[in-house]
Design an enzyme around this catalytic site. Structure first.
Site, PDB file in Angstrom:
ATOM      1  N   HIS A 121       0.874  -1.176   0.000  1.00 44.22           N
ATOM      2  CA  HIS A 121       0.000   0.000   0.000  1.00 44.22           C
ATOM      3  C   HIS A 121       0.913   1.229   0.000  1.00 44.22           C
ATOM      4  O   HIS A 121       2.007   1.187   0.565  1.00 44.22           O
ATOM      5  CB  HIS A 121      -0.820  -0.061   1.298  1.00 44.22           C
ATOM      6  CG  HIS A 121      -1.890   0.958   1.454  1.00 44.22           C
ATOM      7  ND1 HIS A 121      -1.629   2.269   1.776  1.00 44.22           N
ATOM      8  CD2 HIS A 121      -3.240   0.856   1.379  1.00 44.22           C
ATOM      9  CE1 HIS A 121      -2.780   2.928   1.885  1.00 44.22           C
ATOM     10  NE2 HIS A 121      -3.775   2.087   1.643  1.00 44.22           N
ATOM     11  N   CYS A 362      -4.712   2.486  -3.682  1.00 40.41           N
ATOM     12  CA  CYS A 362      -3.496   2.976  -3.016  1.00 40.41           C
ATOM     13  C   CYS A 362      -2.327   2.020  -3.233  1.00 40.41           C
ATOM     14  O   CYS A 362      -1.493   1.834  -2.340  1.00 40.41           O
ATOM     15  CB  CYS A 362      -3.697   3.192  -1.513  1.00 40.41           C
ATOM     16  SG  CYS A 362      -4.929   4.414  -1.124  1.00 40.41           S
TER      17      CYS A 362
HETATM   18  C1  LIG Z   1      -5.757   0.589   4.803  1.00 42.70           C
HETATM   19  C2  LIG Z   1      -4.350   0.197   4.672  1.00 42.70           C
HETATM   20  C3  LIG Z   1      -3.313   1.043   5.070  1.00 42.70           C
HETATM   21  C4  LIG Z   1      -3.546   2.438   5.554  1.00 42.70           C
HETATM   22  O1  LIG Z   1      -4.371   2.469   6.669  1.00 42.70           O
HETATM   23  P1  LIG Z   1      -4.928   3.871   7.217  1.00 42.70           P
HETATM   24  O2  LIG Z   1      -6.036   3.435   8.104  1.00 42.70           O
HETATM   25  O3  LIG Z   1      -5.402   4.640   6.019  1.00 42.70           O
HETATM   26  O4  LIG Z   1      -3.811   4.536   7.924  1.00 42.70           O
HETATM   27  C5  LIG Z   1      -2.031   0.568   4.972  1.00 42.70           C
HETATM   28  N1  LIG Z   1      -1.766  -0.641   4.513  1.00 42.70           N
HETATM   29  C6  LIG Z   1      -2.724  -1.497   4.117  1.00 42.70           C
HETATM   30  C7  LIG Z   1      -2.354  -2.853   3.636  1.00 42.70           C
HETATM   31  C8  LIG Z   1      -4.052  -1.096   4.173  1.00 42.70           C
HETATM   32  O5  LIG Z   1      -5.001  -1.920   3.775  1.00 42.70           O
END
Ligand SMILES: *Cc1c(COP(=O)(O)O)cnc(C)c1O
Length: 404
Positions: A121, A362
């Site tokens: 991500h 993302c």
């Molecule tokens: C959702 C997610 C994040 C980011 O999480 P936040 O709640 O936006 O800080 C990071 N890594 C993975 C694998 C995710 O699914």
């Protein structure tokens, strides 16, 4: 016995209609819905014990402090950390990555290496790139294959005495791949590197055991496990949390402040500057209790059924391709219809009350790897049903007819 209809009754939002159709919520990898017990706990906090913590001698402050620290202990127990002070409250996974990356600025030298994976991500890529810019360290990337799995030989080859930290996710948000993190942690440790695990997509499906994994850091978000947004946890091994400098300065994180010199508080307060998300931290404990009451064995078994059912159902559609075909994956189906942009599919399913995610999730490097602009992602959780998957398949077919 697991009864999905009984579980669904815990989630008030699931009874609503969207665009005149019953809501089908398949965007669980982006955020989860909240059960009534969590909603009640939020309101109960503000109507009964709201006060600032760790400061006041008055009754409410003590009640709020106790509830906050009990939640920390509950979470310690849930992830099997050795000490409660190794469990830091954060605003989410992103905060956890940034806290650790910032701390490593004081450790890294030019030419040192940081390793991430091709499956990350953005929040487990960008903070490490920023750290490289600050320190002169070099970013290395563990490669992936066409099934959306990490190439482990490639990882082992990249490891060297220059590797200082390996940052990988436990489970990929874009494809659902479960990564062999225990092996990665063991090998990284043999090379003398620390390991940061992004557990954001793992904690909704399993109970991580941080001592068994032997990871140095493990981060996750509260909002993906039925808890409030703006909450999260960073687990860090005591020796590492002692070694890293504080991330933010302010109240709560100090022992003594003078204009000449400030000394820092011990763990966990050293990393918890300012008034935290008190209600969120407390209610995250409620959410974790709730998930345990549903039971992770039940969750895994049922979600696996949904994954198999959904995969078969969607693959019946001509020209539909699934991205992420690892044998070891969670209930995420990322797909595209041949010749049709994922956004257009998502817009049509939305008209039918079905919430899926479209885009790069993302994780642009993964989309670049496959040479696609994005995917449609349906992520199932324990409150979803096979009937909802049928509705999705019908909507996708309809989108195909309309857009072809
Ligand atoms: C959702 C997610 C994040 C980011 O999480 P936040 O709640 O936006 O800080 C990071 N890594 C993975 C694998 C995710 O699914």
């Amino acid at each position: 016995m697991f009864d999905v209809w009984k579980v669904r009754a815990d989630f008030p939002i699931l009874t609503q209609k969207v665009n005149g159709k019953p809501l089908v919520y398949f965007d669980n990898a982006a955020t989860s819905q909240k059960p009534q017990i969590v909603l009640d706990a939020i309101s109960q906090y503000y109507s009964e014990i709201n006060a600032n913590i760790h400061r006041g001698v008055h009754k409410l402050s003590q009640l709020a402090t106790d509830a906050y620290e009990q939640s920390r202990e509950k979470i310690r127990n849930h992830i099997n950390a050795e000490h409660a002070y190794e469990v830091l409250f954060t605003s989410g996974t992103t905060h956890g990555v940034n806290l650790v990356a910032n701390g490593f600025a004081s450790i890294l030298k030019p030419g040192d290496e940081i390793m991430v994976s091709a499956l990350e991500h953005h929040s487990n890529i960008v903070p490490w790139q920023m750290l490289c810019e600050r320190t002169g360290a070099i970013l290395k990337v563990i490669p992936m294959n066409l099934d959306g799995e990490l190439i482990i030989d490639g990882f082992v080859k990249l490891l060297s005495e220059k590797t200082k930290i390996v940052a990988v996710n436990h489970i990929s948000n874009a494809l659902g791949t479960v990564n062999p993190i225990k092996f990665i942690i063991e090998k990284a440790h043999e090379a003398g590197a620390a390991v940061f695990i992004d557990g954001a997509q793992a904690v909704p499906h399993l109970k991580p055991d941080v001592q068994d994994l032997d990871c140095d850091f493990y981060a996750f978000s509260g909002h993906k496990i039925c808890g409030p947004t703006g909450t999260g946890i960073l687990y860090g091994k005591e020796e590492w949390l002692e070694k890293l400098p504080p991330y933010q300065g302010g109240g709560e994180m100090i022992k003594e402040v003078t204009f000449e010199k400030t000394t820092y508080a011990g763990l966990p307060h050293k990393f918890e500057a300012g008034t935290p998300h008190i209600e969120g931290g407390i209610v995250l404990g409620t959410a974790i209790n709730y998930l345990n009451s549903v039971g992770f064995e039940n969750i895994q078994k049922y979600e696996h059924e949904l994954l198999e059912y959904g995969t078969n159902k969607l693959l019946e559609i001509d020209g539909l391709k699934i991205f992420g075909t690892s044998k070891d994956k969670t209930s995420v189906i990322s797909f595209n219809l041949e010749g049709i942009h994922p956004y257009d599919v998502g817009a049509i399913t939305d008209k039918m009350g079905i919430a899926v995610r479209t885009g790069h999730h993302c994780a642009q490097p993964i989309m670049n790897f496959f040479g696609i602009p994005g995917t449609v992602r349906a992520s199932f959780t324990f409150y979803n049903t096979k009937e909802e998957i049928d509705a999705l398949a019908a909507a996708v077919k309809k989108a195909q007819l309309m857009l072809a």
